[in-house]
Design a protein around this motif. Structure first.
Motif, PDB file in Angstrom:
ATOM      1  N   VAL A 344       0.812  -1.219   0.000  1.00  0.00           N
ATOM      2  CA  VAL A 344       0.000   0.000   0.000  1.00  0.00           C
ATOM      3  C   VAL A 344       0.844   1.268   0.000  1.00  0.00           C
ATOM      4  O   VAL A 344       0.582   2.203  -0.753  1.00  0.00           O
ATOM      5  CB  VAL A 344      -0.939  -0.016   1.217  1.00  0.00           C
ATOM      6  CG1 VAL A 344      -1.578   1.336   1.401  1.00  0.00           C
ATOM      7  CG2 VAL A 344      -2.004  -1.075   1.038  1.00  0.00           C
ATOM      8  N   LEU A 345       1.875   1.320   0.825  1.00  0.00           N
ATOM      9  CA  LEU A 345       2.561   2.596   1.012  1.00  0.00           C
ATOM     10  C   LEU A 345       3.216   3.141  -0.255  1.00  0.00           C
ATOM     11  O   LEU A 345       3.029   4.300  -0.579  1.00  0.00           O
ATOM     12  CB  LEU A 345       3.562   2.502   2.166  1.00  0.00           C
ATOM     13  CG  LEU A 345       2.885   2.285   3.517  1.00  0.00           C
ATOM     14  CD1 LEU A 345       3.918   2.194   4.623  1.00  0.00           C
ATOM     15  CD2 LEU A 345       1.906   3.398   3.839  1.00  0.00           C
ATOM     16  N   PRO A 346       3.987   2.344  -0.988  1.00  0.00           N
ATOM     17  CA  PRO A 346       4.576   2.931  -2.203  1.00  0.00           C
ATOM     18  C   PRO A 346       3.632   2.929  -3.406  1.00  0.00           C
ATOM     19  O   PRO A 346       3.985   3.465  -4.446  1.00  0.00           O
ATOM     20  CB  PRO A 346       5.793   2.047  -2.478  1.00  0.00           C
ATOM     21  CG  PRO A 346       5.461   0.733  -1.877  1.00  0.00           C
ATOM     22  CD  PRO A 346       4.541   0.990  -0.725  1.00  0.00           C
ATOM     23  N   PHE A 373      -3.617   6.055   5.201  1.00  0.00           N
ATOM     24  CA  PHE A 373      -2.223   5.994   4.775  1.00  0.00           C
ATOM     25  C   PHE A 373      -1.292   6.346   5.920  1.00  0.00           C
ATOM     26  O   PHE A 373      -0.350   5.617   6.228  1.00  0.00           O
ATOM     27  CB  PHE A 373      -1.970   6.975   3.629  1.00  0.00           C
ATOM     28  CG  PHE A 373      -2.047   6.341   2.280  1.00  0.00           C
ATOM     29  CD1 PHE A 373      -1.212   5.291   1.958  1.00  0.00           C
ATOM     30  CD2 PHE A 373      -2.927   6.797   1.331  1.00  0.00           C
ATOM     31  CE1 PHE A 373      -1.270   4.707   0.713  1.00  0.00           C
ATOM     32  CE2 PHE A 373      -2.997   6.221   0.081  1.00  0.00           C
ATOM     33  CZ  PHE A 373      -2.166   5.170  -0.234  1.00  0.00           C
ATOM     34  N   ALA A 377       1.233   3.900   7.884  1.00  0.00           N
ATOM     35  CA  ALA A 377       2.678   4.163   7.869  1.00  0.00           C
ATOM     36  C   ALA A 377       3.218   4.210   9.294  1.00  0.00           C
ATOM     37  O   ALA A 377       4.254   3.623   9.603  1.00  0.00           O
ATOM     38  CB  ALA A 377       2.964   5.471   7.143  1.00  0.00           C
ATOM     39  N   ARG A 378       2.482   4.893  10.174  1.00  0.00           N
ATOM     40  CA  ARG A 378       2.969   4.999  11.542  1.00  0.00           C
ATOM     41  C   ARG A 378       2.915   3.640  12.240  1.00  0.00           C
ATOM     42  O   ARG A 378       3.804   3.276  13.000  1.00  0.00           O
ATOM     43  CB  ARG A 378       2.127   6.022  12.315  1.00  0.00           C
ATOM     44  CG  ARG A 378       2.707   6.265  13.678  1.00  0.00           C
ATOM     45  CD  ARG A 378       2.223   7.543  14.304  1.00  0.00           C
ATOM     46  NE  ARG A 378       2.588   7.521  15.720  1.00  0.00           N
ATOM     47  CZ  ARG A 378       2.077   8.327  16.626  1.00  0.00           C
ATOM     48  NH1 ARG A 378       1.189   9.236  16.272  1.00  0.00           N
ATOM     49  NH2 ARG A 378       2.453   8.253  17.879  1.00  0.00           N
ATOM     50  N   GLU A 381       5.878   1.623  11.201  1.00  0.00           N
ATOM     51  CA  GLU A 381       7.086   2.061  11.910  1.00  0.00           C
ATOM     52  C   GLU A 381       7.108   1.503  13.320  1.00  0.00           C
ATOM     53  O   GLU A 381       8.130   1.029  13.806  1.00  0.00           O
ATOM     54  CB  GLU A 381       7.145   3.589  11.974  1.00  0.00           C
ATOM     55  CG  GLU A 381       7.810   4.201  10.784  1.00  0.00           C
ATOM     56  CD  GLU A 381       7.665   5.723  10.788  1.00  0.00           C
ATOM     57  OE1 GLU A 381       7.703   6.331  11.884  1.00  0.00           O
ATOM     58  OE2 GLU A 381       7.507   6.283   9.706  1.00  0.00           O
ATOM     59  N   LEU A 385       9.859  -1.028  15.103  1.00  0.00           N
ATOM     60  CA  LEU A 385      10.488  -0.733  16.387  1.00  0.00           C
ATOM     61  C   LEU A 385      10.269  -1.889  17.355  1.00  0.00           C
ATOM     62  O   LEU A 385      11.142  -2.268  18.134  1.00  0.00           O
ATOM     63  CB  LEU A 385       9.853   0.547  16.936  1.00  0.00           C
ATOM     64  CG  LEU A 385      10.747   1.491  17.728  1.00  0.00           C
ATOM     65  CD1 LEU A 385      11.962   1.868  16.910  1.00  0.00           C
ATOM     66  CD2 LEU A 385       9.964   2.736  18.106  1.00  0.00           C
ATOM     67  N   LEU A 389      12.896  -3.807  19.723  1.00  0.00           N
ATOM     68  CA  LEU A 389      12.924  -3.505  21.157  1.00  0.00           C
ATOM     69  C   LEU A 389      11.887  -4.253  21.983  1.00  0.00           C
ATOM     70  O   LEU A 389      11.905  -4.185  23.201  1.00  0.00           O
ATOM     71  CB  LEU A 389      12.690  -2.008  21.362  1.00  0.00           C
ATOM     72  CG  LEU A 389      13.718  -1.109  20.683  1.00  0.00           C
ATOM     73  CD1 LEU A 389      13.207   0.300  20.633  1.00  0.00           C
ATOM     74  CD2 LEU A 389      15.037  -1.174  21.428  1.00  0.00           C
ATOM     75  N   ALA A 392       7.066  -3.822  24.865  1.00  0.00           N
ATOM     76  CA  ALA A 392       7.054  -3.000  26.065  1.00  0.00           C
ATOM     77  C   ALA A 392       7.679  -1.628  25.827  1.00  0.00           C
ATOM     78  O   ALA A 392       7.362  -0.659  26.513  1.00  0.00           O
ATOM     79  CB  ALA A 392       7.784  -3.725  27.193  1.00  0.00           C
ATOM     80  N   ALA A 393       8.565  -1.552  24.837  1.00  0.00           N
ATOM     81  CA  ALA A 393       9.268  -0.292  24.627  1.00  0.00           C
ATOM     82  C   ALA A 393       8.411   0.738  23.903  1.00  0.00           C
ATOM     83  O   ALA A 393       8.782   1.899  23.780  1.00  0.00           O
ATOM     84  CB  ALA A 393      10.548  -0.551  23.841  1.00  0.00           C
ATOM     85  N   PRO A 396       1.983   3.836  24.561  1.00  0.00           N
ATOM     86  CA  PRO A 396       0.632   3.268  24.388  1.00  0.00           C
ATOM     87  C   PRO A 396       0.039   3.618  23.026  1.00  0.00           C
ATOM     88  O   PRO A 396      -0.621   2.788  22.393  1.00  0.00           O
ATOM     89  CB  PRO A 396      -0.182   3.931  25.501  1.00  0.00           C
ATOM     90  CG  PRO A 396       0.814   4.447  26.474  1.00  0.00           C
ATOM     91  CD  PRO A 396       2.099   4.662  25.755  1.00  0.00           C
ATOM     92  N   ASP A 398       1.697   4.214  20.221  1.00  0.00           N
ATOM     93  CA  ASP A 398       2.337   3.412  19.174  1.00  0.00           C
ATOM     94  C   ASP A 398       1.807   1.982  19.168  1.00  0.00           C
ATOM     95  O   ASP A 398       1.686   1.353  18.117  1.00  0.00           O
ATOM     96  CB  ASP A 398       3.857   3.412  19.351  1.00  0.00           C
ATOM     97  CG  ASP A 398       4.477   4.674  18.770  1.00  0.00           C
ATOM     98  OD1 ASP A 398       3.793   5.315  17.957  1.00  0.00           O
ATOM     99  OD2 ASP A 398       5.615   5.013  19.140  1.00  0.00           O
ATOM    100  N   SER A 440      -9.109  11.761  18.494  1.00  0.00           N
ATOM    101  CA  SER A 440      -8.243  12.940  18.431  1.00  0.00           C
ATOM    102  C   SER A 440      -7.085  12.749  17.461  1.00  0.00           C
ATOM    103  O   SER A 440      -6.413  13.700  17.091  1.00  0.00           O
ATOM    104  CB  SER A 440      -7.698  13.258  19.822  1.00  0.00           C
ATOM    105  OG  SER A 440      -6.990  12.137  20.309  1.00  0.00           O
TER     106      SER A 440
END
Lengths: 457, 591
Positions: A344-346, A373, A377-378, A381, A385, A389, A392-393, A396, A398, A440
């Motif tokens: 999807v992204l590219p 989108f 994307a977020r 990411e 991560l 990691l 737990a890293a 909330p 993310d 929000s």
């Protein structure tokens, strides 16, 4: 009177040099008659004094320098066109190969076409519903667009293209519709897949097929897409039909071009492809569109396999610079079993902005599309991560985004090659997935639309 | 008449013999269909000709006739709102002649010969004029007053001049030149495209070209008379950036060159611009736009000429004292056209097959930009800014065209595919882009917008730089390992990216942002950051600070209409203060 020359000087690869020729023009079509009576075709690449360099469209096997005869036709390569082409099968040179009755042409058209005057184009803006969420919702296809599928070897691009051909429709219209399919150097099985799919849905009667299989001469591939596009132009702009053109596989086309360029000892650009590859591809792709003085349109879906899944390879790269977006298939989604496996992204449709919104799809389309989108994307990411990691890293927020990304892949991207979703279903699904995130976070959607469409339960 | 015969045809390259008396770079007509070509090499009596139209059907022995003039453009009223191909043939008029497709050998004059313009003379009979002096004007569109000037290299006494209604070719006056010859003035002049139009003096650029694009104006501004390039892989939004600049830049005239790009993009400009209003004049944007369209399927040699055609038209309006922007999309396609011709000429290739003279040709093009004192005794000033898109293969900016361009231009807006995938538009990468005009423009910004404009924009860059460093840490050890202050810095940077840098080209109030609103929006982001830092220092929880409801209002602040922004922003600032205060009080009560 047509002159015959017995002055072939050289045959090397797809090229042939004829000497002592008079009155031959650049880009003219020629015929070579072999001693056994076979006729092969060729095209003038260069006129240099009385020497003429031609490119063969078929194999050079059997050409005899002493006895073969060359004739020049006085015109370029042409396709005899007629509405009767629908439902018929042609080879890469435009000759009918289904054994049916001969087609009586209404017109003979030069297969190179002529550029469309940009002042005479209509800007494509009619939404085509393909029933596939990742296309309709995120990378909307419009009538007259050229939207390629970037695939890799082993990925189900054929299923996706067939699904689009099967499901595509413009809502609220029942105008004349046709499919032109060009097989460029693909295997029999792949071509057969398309043909039997067209047969199954009955679309075969509205389809013109141009077939150049892997076993056919590679050089013929240079003319195959041009034949198909000439047929499409005839149907679209003279018979006022809406034509969907599927060309597969452009990579084979570019390789045939490279073969001729290498034989001519031209200075290569990147990876041995000729420097004019961009211009050459553009003369194919730019034939899609809508123009004044005609009701019809050409929507083009070229398929290409990216060597090593590398998007920066010259073929996908130059294609991406010419076409109006791209649908990229992802090996990762495919392995997860999510079909159609769209990355999807590219992926992108450049013409979507004018084809969506109130009156075309729905007022919330643009906002939710951007929100999906950026949310996905977020989420991706965050997931990356998480791999490094651990969960737990993550903050909330993310973690929520990571959950959203998973759900998005499993429900939105994943549908199946036989599920046909309406645009409303796609948009509502988008809202349902977005509601995993807090309200929000919906910074890209207008507040009044959030109020109206936010799922309540 | 110089007439030769064709010897060789190879794509757009034709070699003709019997051309000993022709000049280099003269335009010739090729074959029966009188295709337009240009002599680019001479060997003895053989001329190599690049043909601007498709050469199919041309063969040995066909006639080549020289027009004995170099490739030139017609300059006069009627250019604006028009759309031309690469050699200035009017596409609308061609459509009338030949239908929706471009056929060969069409001959239509660039300026409409039948249209009548009202000319108002301003110079007096008997006046002593020098080159570039204005003798009168035509109201070309509602926003552009087309000044009729004495052509370069022609000074003398004005012996006759009259106001009235004229065709572009009619005589409006006469000048007795210093050498005694008589020059008939008309509304139109001709100029060879490969020669830069002369000016009196070049000046350093000191005034910004305001684009209304926040990331550009605030972080990487371009000057009026400056040069910039926009490289980026496909799908990174080059064309949208170019269109935004063409729409909103505060220049008097825009020349938009679609060089080897998509046909539908030019159609988009052609259909959309007449509908859009220029925020300064409130007139249609088309009234200040000239379009040059040589799309990718049109003949490749004309693509090579198109950027010269465009910049010559721009120079002509610059000479009237206007500020003009030339936007070329894309110079890579122009370079490819150069490469193709070079290959056909069998020249020794440089890098990636591009000819060795690629850099010097590019430099010549960009050097035609600049802020100048124009010819003419009134010493009026004009500016020509040049912005070129570059399409590096695979997005790899180490390729020759991008590198050659970067050596010349002063502003680099590097587009980033990763940003585009996240739908962060404009996808200008803030870490590797630059503008060498920042220092030179700083007095202007300090005086006209805000004293601390440079300081504030400097803080933006610094914050984004720190963010990228912190991101590295987060990738290794996670966000929990950061101090409260660093986490807040990350939040502030995110806010700067999302609430300030991101700009939606397709949304009414966000598409263009005035400089004072940009300043206020930037201040709003930093104001939150400052106050939040203080709150955290006083004991408030970072997570709660990040989750404050007022942040959503900051996120929407960019799309508040210009008329209301001052009032609304003040309200948001108050809300920030109040909500943070509540957090502080709660935190202190717990302690």
């Amino acid at each position: 009177m047509i002159k015959e020359y017995k002055t072939i000087e050289e045959v090397a690869g797809p090229l042939m040099l004829v000497r002592q020729v008079d009155g031959v023009k650049y880009d003219e079509l020629g015929e070579i008659e072999l001693p056994n009576g076979d006729v092969r075709r060729c095209r003038v690449l260069e006129v240099n004094g009385r020497n003429v360099l031609v490119q063969l469209f078929e194999s050079s096997a059997g050409i005899n320098l002493a006895q073969s005869k060359v004739r020049f036709s006085g015109h370029g390569v042409e396709l005899p066109a007629s509405p009767d082409m629908l439902g018929r099968v042609f080879n890469g040179m435009g000759e009918c190969i289904d054994g049916g009755v001969r087609i009586i042409p209404e017109k003979s058209l030069d297969i190179n076409g002529t550029p469309i005057n940009p002042a005479a184009r209509y800007y494509p803006s009619e939404f085509i519903q393909t029933g596939i969420s990742t296309i309709d919702g995120l990378n909307t296809l419009v009538r007259g667009q050229k939207l390629p599928i970037f695939s890799g070897s082993g990925l189900p691009h054929a299923d996706l293209a067939a699904q689009i051909a099967r499901q595509a429709k413009v809502r609220g219209s029942d105008s004349k519709f046709a499919v032109v399919f060009a097989a460029v150097g693909i295997t029999f099985e792949e071509a057969d897949f398309f043909i039997s799919d067209f047969k199954k849905t009955g679309a075969i009667d509205r389809t013109v097929l141009f077939i150049n299989l892997a076993s056919d001469p590679a050089i013929e591939r240079i003319s195959t897409p041009r034949m198909a596009l000439t047929a499409a132009e005839y149907l679209a702009f003279e018979c006022d039909m809406h034509v969907l053109v599927i060309i597969t596989d452009i990579t084979n086309y570019a390789e045939a071009l490279r073969e001729v360029s290498a034989a001519r000892k031209e200075v290569p650009g990147r990876r041995g492809y000729p420097g004019y590859l961009y211009t050459d591809l553009a003369t194919l792709y730019e034939r899609a569109g809508r123009k004044m003085g005609s009701e019809g349109s050409i929507t083009m879906i070229p398929i290409l396999t990216m060597p090593e899944d590398d998007k920066t390879h010259p073929i996908p790269d130059l294609t991406g610079y010419i076409t109006e977006g791209q649908i990229i298939l992802s090996r990762e989604m495919y392995r997860k079993g999510y079909m159609p496996p769209v990355d999807v992204l590219p992926s992108l449709s450049r013409l979507k902005d004018k084809g969506i919104g109130a009156g075309k799809t729905r007022e919330d389309h643009a906002g939710t599309m951007n929100q999906l989108f950026s949310g996905y994307a977020r989420g991706r990411e965050a997931k990356e991560l998480m791999v490094v990691l651990g969960e737990a890293a993550l903050s909330p927020m993310d973690r929520l985004y990571a959950r959203f990304a998973d759900a998005f892949e499993a429900e939105y991207i994943n549908q199946s090659f036989y599920e046909n979703r309406t645009i409303e279903e796609t948009l509502d699904l988008g809202w349902r997935l977005l509601s995993i995130l807090p309200k929000s976070e919906m910074k890209r959607i207008k507040p009044e639309l959030i109020e109206k469409y936010w799922p309540r339960d | 008449m110089i007439e030769g015969k064709i010897l060789k045809v190879s794509g757009p390259l034709v070699i003709a013999e019997g051309m000993r008396h022709a000049n280099m770079f003269d335009v010739v007509r090729v074959g029966e269909k009188r295709l337009i070509g240009e002599i680019i090499e001479m060997h003895g009596d053989r001329a190599s000709i690049q043909v601007y139209e498709e050469t199919a059907g041309i063969g040995r022995g066909d006639i080549v006739v020289s027009t004995e003039a170099p490739l030139s453009v017609e300059l006069g009223p009627g250019l604006i709102t028009n759309i031309y191909d690469g050699i200035q043939r009017p596409l609308e008029a061609m459509r009338m002649v030949s239908g929706a497709n471009i056929t060969k050998g069409i001959d239509v004059p660039a300026l409409d010969r039948d249209r009548v313009w009202h000319f108002t003379a301003t110079a007096e009979k008997g006046a002593k004029l020098s080159a570039g002096d204005v003798v009168g004007y035509v109201e070309e569109t509602d926003v552009i007053r087309h000044k009729i000037m004495l052509p370069p290299k022609s000074g003398g006494i004005l012996t006759e001049i009259r106001s009235g209604d004229f065709h572009v070719t009619d005589t409006i006056g006469r000048v007795r030149l210093d050498n005694g010859d008589i020059l008939c003035l008309s509304l139109m002049q001709k100029w060879p495209v490969r020669v830069a139009r002369p000016y009196a003096e070049k000046l350093p650029p000191v005034e910004p070209m305001i684009t209304g694009q926040r990331v550009i104006d605030a972080l990487f501004p371009i000057a009026k008379g400056g040069t910039a390039c926009v490289p980026g892989p496909f799908g990174s939004g080059k064309t949208v950036v170019q269109h935004q600049l063409a729409k909103w830049s505060d220049v008097d005239l825009v020349v938009y060159i679609g060089c080897g790009e998509r046909g539908n993009e030019m159609t988009d400009v052609l259909r959309e611009f007449p509908e859009l209003r220029d925020p300064r004049t409130d007139k249609s944007l088309m009234e200040r736009t000239v379009l040059i369209a040589n799309t990718s399927d049109m003949p490749v040699a004309a693509r090579e000429a198109s950027i010269y055609t465009g910049i010559t038209i721009a120079e002509y309006y610059r000479d009237m004292g206007y500020s003009v922007a030339v936007i070329a999309d894309s110079t890579s396609r122009w370079a490819e056209a150069l490469r193709e011709m070079s290959g056909r000429l069998e020249e020794m290739p440089g890098e990636e097959g591009y000819p060795a003279y690629l850099t010097s040709r590019l430099a010549q093009f960009y050097e035609r930009a600049g802020k100048v004192i124009c010819l003419g005794s009134d010493r009026r000033q004009g500016a020509l800014s040049a912005i070129g898109a570059v399409s590096p293969q695979g997005g790899d900016i180490s390729e020759p065209v991008t590198q050659a361009t970067l050596r010349i231009v002063k502003v680099f807006w590097g587009l980033d595919a990763q940003l585009a995938y996240r739908r962060h538009f404009p996808a200008i990468n803030w870490l590797n882009s630059y503008s060498l005009y920042r220092d030179r423009l700083s007095p202007w910004f300090s005086e006209k917008i805000a004293k601390d404009w440079m300081e504030l924009t400097g803080r933006c860059m610094k914050l984004l730089q720190i963010e990228s460093e912190l991101e590295e840490v987060v990738k290794l050890v996670g966000v929990d390992a950061l101090s409260a202050e660093d986490r807040l810095t990350l939040e502030a940077a995110r806010s700067l990216r999302e609430d300030f840098l991101q700009q939606n080209a397709f949304e009414g109030d966000d598409s263009y942002t005035q400089l004072d609103k940009q300043y206020a929006l930037m201040s709003l982001v930093f104001d939150f950051y400052e106050q939040a830092r203080r709150a955290v220092a006083e004991g408030a929880d970072v997570q709660k600070v990040s989750d404050l409801p007022v942040r959503e209002r900051i996120g929407r602040a960019k799309s508040i209409p210009y008329a209301e922004y001052a009032h609304e922003y003040a309200a948001i600032r108050r809300a920030v203060g109040e909500q943070l205060q509540t957090l502080i009080s709660a935190a202190q009560a717990e302690m």
